[in-house]
Design an enzyme around this catalytic site. Structure first.
Site, PDB file in Angstrom:
ATOM      1  N   GLU A 129      21.084  83.849  -7.226  1.00 60.86           N
ATOM      2  CA  GLU A 129      21.213  82.462  -6.791  1.00 60.86           C
ATOM      3  C   GLU A 129      22.375  81.809  -7.536  1.00 60.86           C
ATOM      4  O   GLU A 129      22.453  81.926  -8.764  1.00 60.86           O
ATOM      5  CB  GLU A 129      19.929  81.676  -7.072  1.00 60.86           C
ATOM      6  CG  GLU A 129      19.946  80.292  -6.477  1.00 60.86           C
ATOM      7  CD  GLU A 129      18.668  79.494  -6.720  1.00 60.86           C
ATOM      8  OE1 GLU A 129      18.630  78.320  -6.344  1.00 60.86           O
ATOM      9  OE2 GLU A 129      17.725  80.038  -7.296  1.00 60.86           O
ATOM     10  N   GLY A 269      17.639  79.105 -16.964  1.00 65.46           N
ATOM     11  CA  GLY A 269      16.380  79.213 -17.688  1.00 65.46           C
ATOM     12  C   GLY A 269      15.532  80.334 -17.139  1.00 65.46           C
ATOM     13  O   GLY A 269      14.950  81.123 -17.893  1.00 65.46           O
ATOM     14  N   MET A 271      14.516  82.495 -12.988  1.00 66.90           N
ATOM     15  CA  MET A 271      14.806  82.633 -11.563  1.00 66.90           C
ATOM     16  C   MET A 271      13.580  83.148 -10.845  1.00 66.90           C
ATOM     17  O   MET A 271      12.941  84.099 -11.292  1.00 66.90           O
ATOM     18  CB  MET A 271      16.002  83.591 -11.375  1.00 66.90           C
ATOM     19  CG  MET A 271      16.370  83.850  -9.933  1.00 66.90           C
ATOM     20  SD  MET A 271      16.808  82.322  -9.080  1.00 66.90           S
ATOM     21  CE  MET A 271      16.438  82.769  -7.392  1.00 66.90           C
ATOM     22  N   GLU A 272      13.266  82.524  -9.700  1.00 71.47           N
ATOM     23  CA  GLU A 272      12.000  82.754  -8.998  1.00 71.47           C
ATOM     24  C   GLU A 272      12.016  83.916  -8.027  1.00 71.47           C
ATOM     25  O   GLU A 272      11.230  83.922  -7.076  1.00 71.47           O
ATOM     26  CB  GLU A 272      11.612  81.473  -8.246  1.00 71.47           C
ATOM     27  CG  GLU A 272      12.470  81.142  -7.019  1.00 71.47           C
ATOM     28  CD  GLU A 272      13.642  80.244  -7.285  1.00 71.47           C
ATOM     29  OE1 GLU A 272      14.187  79.645  -6.351  1.00 71.47           O
ATOM     30  OE2 GLU A 272      14.033  80.131  -8.477  1.00 71.47           O
ATOM     31  N   ASN A 273      12.876  84.923  -8.221  1.00 74.79           N
ATOM     32  CA  ASN A 273      12.938  86.047  -7.296  1.00 74.79           C
ATOM     33  C   ASN A 273      11.539  86.502  -6.875  1.00 74.79           C
ATOM     34  O   ASN A 273      10.650  86.637  -7.706  1.00 74.79           O
ATOM     35  CB  ASN A 273      13.645  87.232  -7.958  1.00 74.79           C
ATOM     36  CG  ASN A 273      14.821  86.805  -8.799  1.00 74.79           C
ATOM     37  OD1 ASN A 273      15.831  86.396  -8.292  1.00 74.79           O
ATOM     38  ND2 ASN A 273      14.652  86.894 -10.114  1.00 74.79           N
ATOM     39  N   HIS A 305       6.792  76.589 -13.192  1.00 75.35           N
ATOM     40  CA  HIS A 305       7.824  76.213 -12.222  1.00 75.35           C
ATOM     41  C   HIS A 305       8.225  77.403 -11.365  1.00 75.35           C
ATOM     42  O   HIS A 305       8.246  77.317 -10.126  1.00 75.35           O
ATOM     43  CB  HIS A 305       9.042  75.666 -12.971  1.00 75.35           C
ATOM     44  CG  HIS A 305      10.184  75.283 -12.084  1.00 75.35           C
ATOM     45  ND1 HIS A 305      10.382  73.993 -11.648  1.00 75.35           N
ATOM     46  CD2 HIS A 305      11.197  76.023 -11.549  1.00 75.35           C
ATOM     47  CE1 HIS A 305      11.460  73.957 -10.880  1.00 75.35           C
ATOM     48  NE2 HIS A 305      11.972  75.172 -10.802  1.00 75.35           N
ATOM     49  N   GLU A 306       8.541  78.519 -12.007  1.00 77.26           N
ATOM     50  CA  GLU A 306       9.002  79.677 -11.230  1.00 77.26           C
ATOM     51  C   GLU A 306       7.867  80.260 -10.386  1.00 77.26           C
ATOM     52  O   GLU A 306       8.101  80.712  -9.258  1.00 77.26           O
ATOM     53  CB  GLU A 306       9.575  80.744 -12.159  1.00 77.26           C
ATOM     54  CG  GLU A 306      10.692  80.256 -13.069  1.00 77.26           C
ATOM     55  CD  GLU A 306      11.832  79.562 -12.346  1.00 77.26           C
ATOM     56  OE1 GLU A 306      12.072  79.853 -11.157  1.00 77.26           O
ATOM     57  OE2 GLU A 306      12.489  78.703 -12.966  1.00 77.26           O
ATOM     58  N   HIS A 309       7.399  78.196  -7.246  1.00 80.73           N
ATOM     59  CA  HIS A 309       8.442  78.468  -6.251  1.00 80.73           C
ATOM     60  C   HIS A 309       7.986  79.505  -5.218  1.00 80.73           C
ATOM     61  O   HIS A 309       8.585  79.584  -4.142  1.00 80.73           O
ATOM     62  CB  HIS A 309       9.697  79.002  -6.942  1.00 80.73           C
ATOM     63  CG  HIS A 309      10.729  77.959  -7.222  1.00 80.73           C
ATOM     64  ND1 HIS A 309      11.124  77.018  -6.299  1.00 80.73           N
ATOM     65  CD2 HIS A 309      11.485  77.720  -8.331  1.00 80.73           C
ATOM     66  CE1 HIS A 309      12.068  76.252  -6.818  1.00 80.73           C
ATOM     67  NE2 HIS A 309      12.303  76.648  -8.058  1.00 80.73           N
ATOM     68  N   GLU A 328      13.919  72.630  -5.315  1.00 79.13           N
ATOM     69  CA  GLU A 328      13.920  72.336  -6.745  1.00 79.13           C
ATOM     70  C   GLU A 328      13.247  71.007  -7.068  1.00 79.13           C
ATOM     71  O   GLU A 328      12.469  70.914  -8.012  1.00 79.13           O
ATOM     72  CB  GLU A 328      15.349  72.371  -7.285  1.00 79.13           C
ATOM     73  CG  GLU A 328      16.015  73.738  -7.207  1.00 79.13           C
ATOM     74  CD  GLU A 328      15.286  74.824  -7.977  1.00 79.13           C
ATOM     75  OE1 GLU A 328      14.367  74.513  -8.783  1.00 79.13           O
ATOM     76  OE2 GLU A 328      15.616  76.006  -7.770  1.00 79.13           O
TER      77      GLU A 328
END
Length: 893
Positions: A129, A269, A271-273, A305-306, A309, A328
């Site tokens: 991303e 910080g 990443m929500e892969n 947070h992740e 997502h 976001e």
């Protein structure tokens, strides 16, 4: 790189069109080798029936790739059949549906941008991303092209025993020559920005989670072997987040396994892969000895947070990058609510608002100001901003406040149900909320298209005979680069009225009385016009208005509170945010007096403390019913950054001197109760990361900070004892910071010895070393730039590691204004040097470092000239990345 005579072009939202082709299936074969990594992508494509374009050519995105071969439906293409340039692969005259195979070679070990597939400390890792996937293979690298992925990874078994990618593991085994492979299948269609793979020597902890429907999900957190003892808090946070999302939003996880990998070299910080979240180590590793309270809270928030997502970003993703806040902003709102439920709701709100009003408001007032749905960009990486994230979350919060909990949940359910598996827009999100609630949110959508921070000017009138109290509220939003004249926003203004005995019941004139809760003391006024009047009836005394309760909208407030008004709000209003905000406003007025005195040539060495502020703080310390964390927040003076944001023209040195003078006077006045708080704290009790324990430590360490402003020998000894004997990093770092920043003439040897001892103890813990760097980088004592130059030469400093860069360079330029803005401009020269160095190495980090210079127009004339010269020097470089060019050119425009 973009040459000056070939300036990068802007991409505009108005030019969006659907993709000409869709990718039904993606098969990646990634063969990792030391020199060249070979990537074979096999794509099943078909023409998009929604595209109106008649051209039959296929254009794929690509960057920094060495093309080996191209084939369509098994037939190799010759070089005359396609065209390759620095940014794309174009194949002319392709059929309506076909299989495309592209073989490319890449060199992850030379990828210093940490974007795409890169190798760091032997570990292969991805960050795709926003547009990193094009550095792995040629592809339609845009979020509205969603595909099923199967990924095969092959590597040396000894050096890279762990091979991970998205989805579920469906195959794997050994190969000849000490090699092995793994095949991962993700059954959910996703855009390529959510692709992830990791290969290296990693260990993991494992747990299980049973969903509401009874499905068992395997949870794994992968880290370097030395960090296995720092994963338990992250795992507990993950399970709490999964349960919370089920209970609050009805969202279950949808794969059989959820994995997290922590890496030290990472631009972001986390990443929500899909199914394989990749985290910066700073957001996953935590144990009391090495992690502060803030670090524990950060891990909990970022893990949540992740994970959140998975639905608000993955199952429903954004159509294009202009819609970034769709995922976001919504997810930041969700993680903030989660953190509020896990700890103190008021403390969390105050922390979020502090950051918003200091940093995001400044962004709104600067050259990079943009709506939460931008209308144009040159480099999308520059729009991962506080506006997109934090202001985006505030906009979602306003919708939640306007609709109420039940209708907001109904709206989110409709949004997920209506758009599951789709790439959508912010309009789709608002439409779901409007359709579920029956509310007309047309005007509210101005928040998505207009930049800037609205200013509310409030006047009032009390009619004692009629017992009516009237508020007149006018809204105005200053011009921003995209628009000079703004349409009125739809603004929820939460209000209370404070009387002599507490908050008064509220009844708006012309509205039916609320018989269910006739003593209601809180209401939300909806401001939709440039100016509106709201009259309350049955008001038996002239009240003090408590405005923007809970910070109900991201706006600036102008109301002529007296210092007596602010003291009443601090002591008596039943809204925690209002009480804290009143304390900040009162302190800001007092510091403002000192600023004027400094600018008038007065010596602030023995500045007399304002009696009202002193009394208010003494009352706070004497009120045992208050949450210690709230007392600490209210006693902490407004930051220099916040004070700068309030100023018309920023006089850095006046702000610093004035705040120091007030802080010193306040510490002297409150010494006795602060010493009592510090002495009463039991430093030997076991560490706990719950809200109550964090609150007690916060207040105790705030007391230490005040007592160490002008310490005597006994206080220096007490501080050193805390530093030496502490059983947790929160207390250790608080003591080190207080000691390093104290101005005692006989403390220099103690400071030097403490810093050396701390480093010797923690030199094998990179995250703790980052804290050590940061303490020295932000110290406001004279000689700050010289200290930073020395730190850059320290053996532990890695000029390629984003965490190290942030802990020294960014910490100094953003967190040490008095030294960064030294009058000869050397701080600006230093920052320009670092930006130009990083421009080629890591453009994303380079562009993010520029923020302090972008505000040059707000400073004193002599500083303006020097800051502008630093920007012009950067722009004069023959080649700049798109990232840096966009920020610098807009700053100088």
């Amino acid at each position: 790189m973009a040459a000056r005579d070939a300036q990068p072009k802007a991409i505009h939202l108005k030019d969006y069109r659907v993709p000409d082709f869709l990718i039904e299936h993606t098969h990646l074969d990634v063969v990792l080798n030391d020199e060249w990594t070979r990537v074979t992508s096999t794509l099943k494509l078909r023409r998009n029936p929604e595209s109106e374009r008649q051209d039959t050519s296929l254009v794929l995105d690509g960057a920094e790739l060495r093309l080996v071969s191209v084939a369509i439906d098994g037939k190799p293409l010759s070089e005359s059949d396609y065209r390759v340039d620095a940014e794309s692969l174009t194949i002319a005259d392709v059929p309506p549906a076909f299989e495309l195979q592209v073989v490319t070679d890449i060199q992850p070990q030379k990828n210093t941008s940490l974007d795409g597939l890169y190798r760091s400390r032997g570990l292969y890792c991805t960050q795709c991303e926003a547009e990193g996937f094009r550095k792995i293979t040629y592809y339609l690298d845009r979020p509205d092209v969603m595909s099923e992925f199967v990924t095969r990874i092959e590597a040396n078994k000894d050096t890279h025993p762990v091979l991970l990618s998205n989805g579920n593991l469906i195959d794997g085994g050994d190969l000849a020559g000490d090699r092995h492979f793994a095949v991962w299948q993700d059954p959910h269609k996703k855009p390529c920005y959510l692709f992830a793979m990791v290969a290296g020597q990693l260990s993991h902890i494992e747990d299980k989670f049973v969903t509401t429907s009874g499905r068992e999900v395997t949870l794994k957190i992968f880290v370097e072997p030395k960090d296995l003892d720092k994963c338990d808090h992250a795992m507990d946070s993950l399970k709490r987040a999964m349960r919370w999302d089920e209970e609050v939003y009805g969202r279950e996880y949808d794969l059989d396994i959820f994995m997290i990998v922590a890496v030290d070299d990472f631009n972001m910080g986390a990443m929500e892969n899909k199914g394989l979240n990749i985290f910066n180590t700073s957001c996953i590793l935590a144990k009391p000895e090495t992690t502060t309270d803030a670090g524990f809270q950060r891990v909990e928030a970022v893990v949540a947070h992740e994970y959140f997502h998975n639905w608000s970003g993955n199952r429903v993703t954004c159509r294009d990058w202009f819609q970034l806040s769709l995922k976001e902003g919504f997810t930041v709102f969700r993680d903030a609510e989660f953190s509020s439920d896990m700890g103190s709701r008021t403390v969390k709100r105050v922390e979020d608002v502090s950051m918003l009003r200091t940093a995001q408001f400044a962004e709104d007032g600067g050259p990079m100001a943009h709506p939460i749905r931008p209308d144009a960009y040159i480099e999308i990486s520059n729009f991962y901003t506080l506006t997109i994230y934090e202001k985006g979350a505030e906009v979602v919060r306003m919708i939640a406040n306007l609709l109420g909990p039940e209708l907001f949940r109904k709206g989110s359910d409709l949004y997920f149900e209506r758009h599951d598996g789709q790439a959508v827009t912010t309009d789709d999100f608002v439409a779901a909320m409007a359709d579920a609630s029956g509310r007309d949110l047309t005007q509210f959508k101005h928040w998505y298209s207009q930049a800037g921070t609205p200013v509310l000017t409030v006047t009032d009138q009390y009619d004692a005979d009629a017992q009516e109290y009237t508020l007149e509220i006018a809204q105005y939003c200053p011009p921003t680069p995209e628009c000079k004249h703004k349409k009125p926003f739809h603004i929820p203004v939460a209000v209370g009225l404070l009387g002599s005995a507490g908050n008064l019941p509220l009844q708006l004139k012309g509205e039916t009385p609320n018989t269910e809760t006739p003593d209601n003391t809180h209401t939300v006024l909806e401001l939709t016009e440039a100016k509106q009047r709201f009259t309350f009836t049955g008001v038996k005394e002239k009240p003090v208005p408590a405005l923007l309760r809970g910070f109900s909208a991201p706006v600036k407030l102008r109301y002529p509170y007296t210092r007596d008004d602010l003291m009443r709000l601090m002591s008596a209003d039943d809204d925690g945010f209002v009480r804290w905000d009143a304390s900040q406003q009162l302190a800001t007025l007092v510091i403002g007096d000192a600023i004027k005195a400094y600018q008038g040539g007065e010596d602030l060495g023995q500045w007399p403390l304002d009696e009202q502020l002193a009394v208010a703080c003494e009352q706070l310390l004497g009120d045992s019913s208050l949450d210690p964390a709230m007392v600490a927040l209210m006693l902490a003076l407004p930051s220099e950054g916040y004070l700068a944001e309030q100023a018309e023209v920023v006089d850095v040195h006046a702000i610093h001197a004035a705040r120091n003078a007030v802080r010193r006077a306040l510490g002297k006045r409150l010494a006795q109760p602060l010493r009592a708080i510090y002495s009463a704290y039991d430093h030997s009790k076991p560490y706990e990361a719950n809200a109550e324990a964090i609150a007690q430590r916060t207040l105790k360490n705030l007391a230490l900070g005040y007592l160490m402003i002008d310490p005597d020998a006994a206080q220096l000894d007490a501080c050193e004892q805390q530093l030496r004997d502490s059983n947790n990093m929160t207390d250790t770092l608080a003591a080190l910071t207080a000691l390093v920043n104290c101005r005692a003439h006989d403390a220099e040897d103690r400071k030097r010895d403490a810093l050396e001892a701390f480093y010797q103890q923690w030199q094998d813990e990179p995250l703790v070393v980052n804290d050590w760097f940061r303490v020295q980088s932000v110290s406001p004592l004279p000689g700050g730039l010289e200290r930073v130059h020395a730190l850059l030469k320290h053996p532990a400093y890695d000029p390629k590691n984003p965490n190290k860069i942030r802990s020294v360079v960014a910490a100094f330029t953003n967190g040490n204004p008095v030294n960064f803005h030294q009058k000869d401009g050397a701080g600006y020269t230093f920052l320009a040097d670092e930006v130009l160095r990083l421009n080629k190495q890591n453009p994303q980090i380079a562009a993010r470092l520029l923020t302090p210079l972008t505000k040059w127009r707000r400073y004193l004339p002599e500083q303006q000239a020097l800051m502008k010269a630093a920007l012009e020097r950067i722009l004069a470089e023959p080649e700049l990345s798109k990232d840096v060019y966009e920020v610098v050119s807009k700053s100088l425009a």
